[in-house]
Design an enzyme around this catalytic site. Structure first.
Site, PDB file in Angstrom:
ATOM      1  N   CYS A   1      30.554 -11.321  97.877  1.00 51.38           N
ATOM      2  CA  CYS A   1      31.232 -11.112  99.157  1.00 51.38           C
ATOM      3  C   CYS A   1      32.635 -11.709  99.195  1.00 51.38           C
ATOM      4  CB  CYS A   1      30.403 -11.705 100.296  1.00 51.38           C
ATOM      5  SG  CYS A   1      30.381 -13.511 100.315  1.00 51.38           S
TER       6      CYS A   1
ATOM      7  N   ASP B   1     -17.589  -6.593  88.943  1.00 49.89           N
ATOM      8  CA  ASP B   1     -17.039  -7.647  89.785  1.00 49.89           C
ATOM      9  C   ASP B   1     -17.614  -7.562  91.193  1.00 49.89           C
ATOM     10  OD1 ASP B   1     -15.608  -8.259  87.602  1.00 49.89           O
ATOM     11  OD2 ASP B   1     -13.625  -7.816  88.454  1.00 49.89           O
TER      12      ASP B   1
ATOM     13  N   ARG C   1      -6.152 -36.438  78.600  1.00 45.78           N
ATOM     14  CA  ARG C   1      -6.145 -37.299  77.426  1.00 45.78           C
ATOM     15  C   ARG C   1      -5.425 -38.614  77.712  1.00 45.78           C
ATOM     16  NH1 ARG C   1      -4.081 -38.175  71.755  1.00 45.78           N
ATOM     17  NH2 ARG C   1      -2.004 -38.256  72.579  1.00 45.78           N
TER      18      ARG C   1
ATOM     19  N   CYS D   1      32.509 -16.144  96.097  1.00 40.16           N
ATOM     20  CA  CYS D   1      31.242 -15.471  95.803  1.00 40.16           C
ATOM     21  C   CYS D   1      31.493 -14.113  95.150  1.00 40.16           C
ATOM     22  CB  CYS D   1      30.463 -15.298  97.099  1.00 40.16           C
ATOM     23  SG  CYS D   1      29.024 -14.248  96.918  1.00 40.16           S
TER      24      CYS D   1
ATOM     25  N   LYS E   1       1.790 -26.499  61.917  1.00 46.62           N
ATOM     26  CA  LYS E   1       2.568 -25.881  62.985  1.00 46.62           C
ATOM     27  C   LYS E   1       3.275 -24.620  62.489  1.00 46.62           C
ATOM     28  CE  LYS E   1       2.863 -28.423  66.677  1.00 46.62           C
ATOM     29  NZ  LYS E   1       3.713 -29.504  66.756  1.00 46.62           N
TER      30      LYS E   1
ATOM     31  N   CYS F   1      26.529 -12.460 103.510  1.00 51.78           N
ATOM     32  CA  CYS F   1      26.882 -12.010 102.164  1.00 51.78           C
ATOM     33  C   CYS F   1      25.937 -10.881 101.744  1.00 51.78           C
ATOM     34  CB  CYS F   1      26.759 -13.182 101.189  1.00 51.78           C
ATOM     35  SG  CYS F   1      26.848 -12.678  99.465  1.00 51.78           S
TER      36      CYS F   1
ATOM     37  N   CYS G   1      26.862 -19.770  98.017  1.00 49.19           N
ATOM     38  CA  CYS G   1      27.716 -18.981  98.894  1.00 49.19           C
ATOM     39  C   CYS G   1      27.239 -19.285 100.308  1.00 49.19           C
ATOM     40  CB  CYS G   1      27.522 -17.495  98.590  1.00 49.19           C
ATOM     41  SG  CYS G   1      28.124 -16.428  99.900  1.00 49.19           S
TER      42      CYS G   1
ATOM     43  N   LYS H   1      -4.298 -23.513  67.115  1.00 44.58           N
ATOM     44  CA  LYS H   1      -3.933 -24.687  67.894  1.00 44.58           C
ATOM     45  C   LYS H   1      -3.321 -24.190  69.191  1.00 44.58           C
ATOM     46  CE  LYS H   1      -1.444 -29.070  67.682  1.00 44.58           C
ATOM     47  NZ  LYS H   1      -0.835 -28.998  69.001  1.00 44.58           N
TER      48      LYS H   1
ATOM     49  N   TYR I   1     -20.999  -9.008  91.325  1.00 41.19           N
ATOM     50  CA  TYR I   1     -20.892 -10.465  91.242  1.00 41.19           C
ATOM     51  C   TYR I   1     -20.493 -11.038  92.601  1.00 41.19           C
ATOM     52  CZ  TYR I   1     -19.230 -15.087  89.912  1.00 41.19           C
ATOM     53  OH  TYR I   1     -19.036 -16.436  89.842  1.00 41.19           O
TER      54      TYR I   1
ATOM     55  N   TYR J   1     -13.264 -27.743  71.520  1.00 38.77           N
ATOM     56  CA  TYR J   1     -13.205 -27.763  70.055  1.00 38.77           C
ATOM     57  C   TYR J   1     -13.662 -29.078  69.449  1.00 38.77           C
ATOM     58  CZ  TYR J   1      -8.684 -29.522  71.691  1.00 38.77           C
ATOM     59  OH  TYR J   1      -7.721 -30.187  72.369  1.00 38.77           O
TER      60      TYR J   1
ATOM     61  N   GLU K   1      -9.098 -27.816  75.292  1.00 39.32           N
ATOM     62  CA  GLU K   1      -7.741 -27.562  75.757  1.00 39.32           C
ATOM     63  C   GLU K   1      -7.788 -26.671  76.991  1.00 39.32           C
ATOM     64  OE1 GLU K   1      -5.781 -29.122  73.692  1.00 39.32           O
ATOM     65  OE2 GLU K   1      -3.739 -28.450  74.131  1.00 39.32           O
TER      66      GLU K   1
ATOM     67  N   GLU L   1      -8.718 -23.446  63.008  1.00 36.48           N
ATOM     68  CA  GLU L   1      -8.759 -22.899  64.373  1.00 36.48           C
ATOM     69  C   GLU L   1      -7.334 -22.758  64.899  1.00 36.48           C
ATOM     70  OE1 GLU L   1     -10.674 -25.949  66.659  1.00 36.48           O
ATOM     71  OE2 GLU L   1     -12.316 -26.120  65.223  1.00 36.48           O
TER      72      GLU L   1
ATOM     73  N   SER M   1      -4.568 -38.057  68.266  1.00 33.31           N
ATOM     74  CA  SER M   1      -3.661 -36.915  68.111  1.00 33.31           C
ATOM     75  C   SER M   1      -3.665 -36.528  66.636  1.00 33.31           C
ATOM     76  CB  SER M   1      -2.270 -37.264  68.590  1.00 33.31           C
ATOM     77  OG  SER M   1      -1.827 -38.399  67.900  1.00 33.31           O
ATOM     78  N   LEU M   2      -2.925 -35.496  66.297  1.00 36.68           N
ATOM     79  CA  LEU M   2      -2.990 -34.983  64.933  1.00 36.68           C
ATOM     80  C   LEU M   2      -1.662 -35.152  64.218  1.00 36.68           C
ATOM     81  CD1 LEU M   2      -4.825 -31.589  65.588  1.00 36.68           C
ATOM     82  CD2 LEU M   2      -5.789 -33.635  64.551  1.00 36.68           C
TER      83      LEU M   2
ATOM     84  N   LYS N   1      -9.584 -28.615  59.882  1.00 36.16           N
ATOM     85  CA  LYS N   1     -10.465 -29.772  59.997  1.00 36.16           C
ATOM     86  C   LYS N   1     -11.516 -29.759  58.889  1.00 36.16           C
ATOM     87  CE  LYS N   1     -10.188 -29.198  64.961  1.00 36.16           C
ATOM     88  NZ  LYS N   1     -10.872 -28.934  66.219  1.00 36.16           N
TER      89      LYS N   1
ATOM     90  N   ASP O   1      -1.670 -24.285  72.903  1.00 37.41           N
ATOM     91  CA  ASP O   1      -0.605 -25.063  73.493  1.00 37.41           C
ATOM     92  C   ASP O   1      -0.916 -25.283  74.966  1.00 37.41           C
ATOM     93  OD1 ASP O   1       1.764 -26.325  73.547  1.00 37.41           O
ATOM     94  OD2 ASP O   1       2.961 -24.516  73.823  1.00 37.41           O
TER      95      ASP O   1
HETATM   96  S1  IVH Z   1      -8.718 -31.136  67.409  1.00 43.01           S
HETATM   97  C1  IVH Z   1      -8.737 -35.686  66.626  1.00 43.01           C
HETATM   98  N1  IVH Z   1      -8.399 -28.566  67.773  1.00 43.01           N
HETATM   99  O1  IVH Z   1      -3.568 -30.633  69.599  1.00 43.01           O
HETATM  100  C2  IVH Z   1      -8.106 -34.392  66.921  1.00 43.01           C
HETATM  101  N2  IVH Z   1      -6.851 -30.058  68.776  1.00 43.01           N
HETATM  102  O2  IVH Z   1      -2.028 -32.938  68.241  1.00 43.01           O
HETATM  103  C3  IVH Z   1      -8.822 -33.655  67.953  1.00 43.01           C
HETATM  104  N3  IVH Z   1      -5.154 -28.939  70.137  1.00 43.01           N
HETATM  105  O3  IVH Z   1      -4.467 -33.443  71.438  1.00 43.01           O
HETATM  106  C4  IVH Z   1      -8.105 -32.445  68.321  1.00 43.01           C
HETATM  107  N4  IVH Z   1      -5.868 -26.887  69.805  1.00 43.01           N
HETATM  108  O4  IVH Z   1      -4.486 -31.185  72.605  1.00 43.01           O
HETATM  109  C5  IVH Z   1      -7.924 -29.801  68.035  1.00 43.01           C
HETATM  110  N5  IVH Z   1      -8.288 -26.279  68.022  1.00 43.01           N
HETATM  111  C6  IVH Z   1      -7.806 -27.501  68.288  1.00 43.01           C
HETATM  112  C7  IVH Z   1      -6.676 -27.718  69.109  1.00 43.01           C
HETATM  113  C8  IVH Z   1      -6.231 -29.009  69.329  1.00 43.01           C
HETATM  114  C9  IVH Z   1      -4.963 -27.662  70.408  1.00 43.01           C
HETATM  115  C10 IVH Z   1      -4.291 -30.026  70.642  1.00 43.01           C
HETATM  116  C11 IVH Z   1      -5.028 -31.125  71.302  1.00 43.01           C
HETATM  117  C12 IVH Z   1      -4.671 -32.391  70.576  1.00 43.01           C
HETATM  118  C13 IVH Z   1      -3.428 -31.992  69.886  1.00 43.01           C
HETATM  119  C14 IVH Z   1      -3.312 -32.814  68.629  1.00 43.01           C
END
Ligand code: IVH
Length: 665
Positions: free
Chosen positions: A408, A29, A132, A405, A311, A428, A423, A111, A32, A223, A171, A109, A78-79, A287, A113
């Protein structure tokens, strides 16, 4: 020189890549930092050679006024969710039927959060980053995304080429450990902790001031891509590997699965082992690997048919609510805390959880003695979800907020418009203890040795009744306390002595002024370099300081209107505390300098620019003279720019001016 600077930038970018993307740093570090500082020095000496994609320019764009809309050329979908192996098999059944195949290869992969974003690179340079949003239109948060170290400002070339257009998707998230330590710091500052990584990522990116996102430990995993021009990829596996080669961090943890059972095995393994991941994963995304097959499958109601989010079940535990304790904080706020029979949830023992305030206890209908559900569902902070009323035996008691309180015995009030009970007794002991602990904390006087046990004794024995009494402690008194020997007494006294010279911002922080955390304390100290000036500051004067809002200004004025607080400052001075001015990190370059602004600035108005210069000790005038130090030249500037050149006055571009404000010029 241009070459040397460019060479340094490439070297730094390479180390960024090794460190942030490959997790395989080659230099220390310290080494760097030396490279980075060298680049900063060179850029300061040759500001004309500064480019916006230099690694030194990650922070610096000024607060923008709201976010512009950013259109996603290809919608960000979204998924659909699956919650069990059965539902995952159903997904695979649909995919195979539509494709007419017996077996499909998948990539699975974790997922993450966090918050999903899109990064647009044209000819290898980051030109836009956005959230998004609703999938079609997001917010342009380029300035904030640029502050994330794992977001490259330029992509790396593959075989000497960079793609003409790359829309990388991924993400933004935080590691659990980073969230915990950030929250610890926030609680010290009296700020609300972030409940989970997603809140933190969203709260940090959707921030008007990029310095805030820069201060947060955000990371990126990519991803997916939107448009990609100039590179061929055929599978998800190749895509992940290509993204990493381009310098875009992609998660090395994924599985290529021949058939759905292998994907389910990955899902089940990850669920068991999720505690050992540094980040929170709330499931597995499965996927179809082959991108051509994906196009065949297409999408339905905003979700692709080629992927599913499997999930993990939320992780909850059931235990008994033994007691609801009421804690008194530094500002006198009473917080109910659930004391639980210890229970393990996701490998972590939970024995207490904040219930925030009385309304929250009522809303959840929690009774002392209840059997309750607790959870850490992707959330770092344990939470009481609610009671199981069917398990009540009749011996449970409802919770009532005490009217006096608990520390006190003083009166407790609920101020109009507030959820909190307070309080009101400034003396206090609980408030005094908390204030002292804040005062001696690392962001404040940083006095080693003054922990809760010592502070309890000092306050309970009446030795310390107010903070300034700390400076009257002597060896004899200290040695008379439990667990304090000659040696530690000496250390405590030395700590007190050492801290008599303290940087002003730390003193401001230590005082515990409402709304004034470490950053705000720096801001105030830069604008009001001596203690006396803040004592008598007016609300109007304070809001003129950049970043100080009306609420903060009011908090400061109220604080110093209070006799006790003024006395504290006085007592500190009498005790020999001598605050030293803020390090002139930002102000030396501007102090006493005369600025003239001309033309239209892109990121702020001339008035705002003037205010910021003044806030750091500069002066602003409307006409150019030989005494002018800098003329800041915006778009469509008129004669003033010419006058400056004629008089030999230095002109600055907007970027150079901003760099100067940031102390980088
Ligand atoms: S693929 C068309 N890969 O999950 C789908 N999504 O509910 C493209 N997320 O909006 C997303 N990890 O925010 C993908 N390895 C991963 C992910 C991922 C988290 C989130 C992402 C997406 C949401 C879908």
């Amino acid at each position: 020189m241009r070459q040397e600077i460019e060479r340094l930038r490439q070297e730094i970018e390479r180390h960024n890549y090794l460190y942030h993307v490959l997790d395989r740093p080659e230099i220390s570090d310290g080494a760097y930092d030396r490279l980075f500082r060298r680049l900063l020095e060179l850029e300061a000496a040759y500001p004309e050679l500064v480019t916006p994609d230099s690694p030194t320019r990650r922070v610096g764009a000024p607060p923008a006024a709201g976010f512009a809309a950013a259109l996603h050329a290809i919608p960000m979908l979204s998924l659909a969710n699956a919650f069990s192996a059965v539902e995952i098999r159903d997904f695979d059944g649909r995919v195979r039927r539509l494709l007419g195949r017996d077996e499909v290869t998948y990539v699975a992969e974790p997922k993450l959060d966090g918050l999903s974003v899109e990064l647009v690179y044209r000819d290898g340079r980051l030109v836009q980053g956005s959230t998004r949003g609703d999938g079609v239109t997001g917010e342009d948060v380029t300035a904030n995304l640029r502050t994330i170290r794992s977001v490259p400002l330029r992509v790396r070339s593959i075989d000497g080429k960079v793609p003409a257009l790359l829309e990388a998707r991924g993400e933004v998230y935080v590691d659990r450990e980073d969230l915990v330590s950030l929250n610890r710091g926030r609680e010290k500052e009296g700020l609300a902790p972030f409940a989970n990584p997603r809140n933190l990522a969203a709260g940090s990116l959707r921030q008007l001031d990029p310095r805030v996102s820069a201060s947060r430990p955000l990371k990126l995993f990519c991803y997916d891509v939107g448009r990609l021009v100039g590179l061929e990829v055929e599978t998800q596996k190749e895509l992940l590997e290509t993204l990493a080669r381009l310098g875009l961090r992609s998660n090395p943890l994924y599985a290529l699965c021949h058939g759905i059972e292998e994907a389910i095995a990955f899902y089940e393994r990850l669920e068991r082992e999720r505690e050992s991941l540094p980040y929170d994963a709330d499931g597995v995304v499965i996927k179809v690997n082959d991108l051509t097959l994906r196009r065949t499958l297409g999408e339905i109601s905003r979700s692709p048919r080629w992927a599913i989010a499997a999930k993990f079940p939320a992780e909850q535990g059931v235990t008994r609510l033994e007691e609801i304790q009421v804690q008194v904080g530094r500002t006198g706020v009473l917080t109910p805390v659930a004391i639980l029979e210890p229970v393990r949830v996701r490998g972590v023992e939970i024995s207490r959880a904040t219930l925030h305030n009385e309304d929250e206890v009522k809303r959840k209908d929690l009774w002392v003695g209840d059997t309750v559900v607790v959870q850490r569902a992707g959330d770092v902070i344990p939470e009481v979800v609610g009671p199981l009323p069917e398990r009540r035996t009749g011996s449970e008691r409802p919770f009532v907020m005490p009217t006096t309180c608990p520390a006190c015995g003083g009166p407790v009030v609920r101020l109009e418009g507030e959820v909190a009970h307070r309080c009101l007794n400034i003396s206090c002991p609980a408030r005094i203890k908390e204030s002292i602990l804040h005062f001696v904390s690392r962001g404040g006087f940083d006095m080693e040795g003054f922990g809760p046990k010592l502070v309890d004794q000092l306050v309970d024995k009446g030795i310390v009744r107010k903070i300034s009494d700390l400076f009257r402690l002597d060896r004899e008194t200290l040695v008379g306390l439990e667990r304090v020997g000659e040696k530690s007494a000496g250390n405590l006294l030395a700590a007190l002595e050492r801290t008599k010279s303290i940087r002003l911002p730390r003193l401001f922080f230590a005082l515990g002024i409402p709304e004034v955390g470490e950053h705000m304390a720096e801001v105030l100290a830069a604008a009001l370099p001596d203690l006396g000036r803040i004592l008598d500051a007016t609300k109007e004067g304070l809001v003129a300081i950049p970043e100080v809002g009306p609420r903060t200004a009011e908090g400061i004025v109220d604080f110093f209107q209070n006799r006790e607080n003024r006395d504290l400052v006085q007592a500190l001075l009498e005790a020999g505390v001598r605050p030293t001015a803020a390090e002139k990190r930002v102000s030396t370059a501007l102090a006493g300098k005369r600025f003239v602004f001309t033309g239209t600035l892109a990121s702020l108005t001339r008035e705002e620019a003037g205010e910021r210069a003044k806030g750091l000790g500069g002066a602003v005038s409307s006409s150019v003279s030989a005494r002018t130090d800098y003329v800041v030249v915006g778009e469509n500037a008129g004669s003033k720019a010419d006058e400056a050149r004629a008089l030999g006055v230095k002109t600055l571009t907007e970027a150079e001016f901003l760099a100067l404000l940031e102390g980088r010029g």
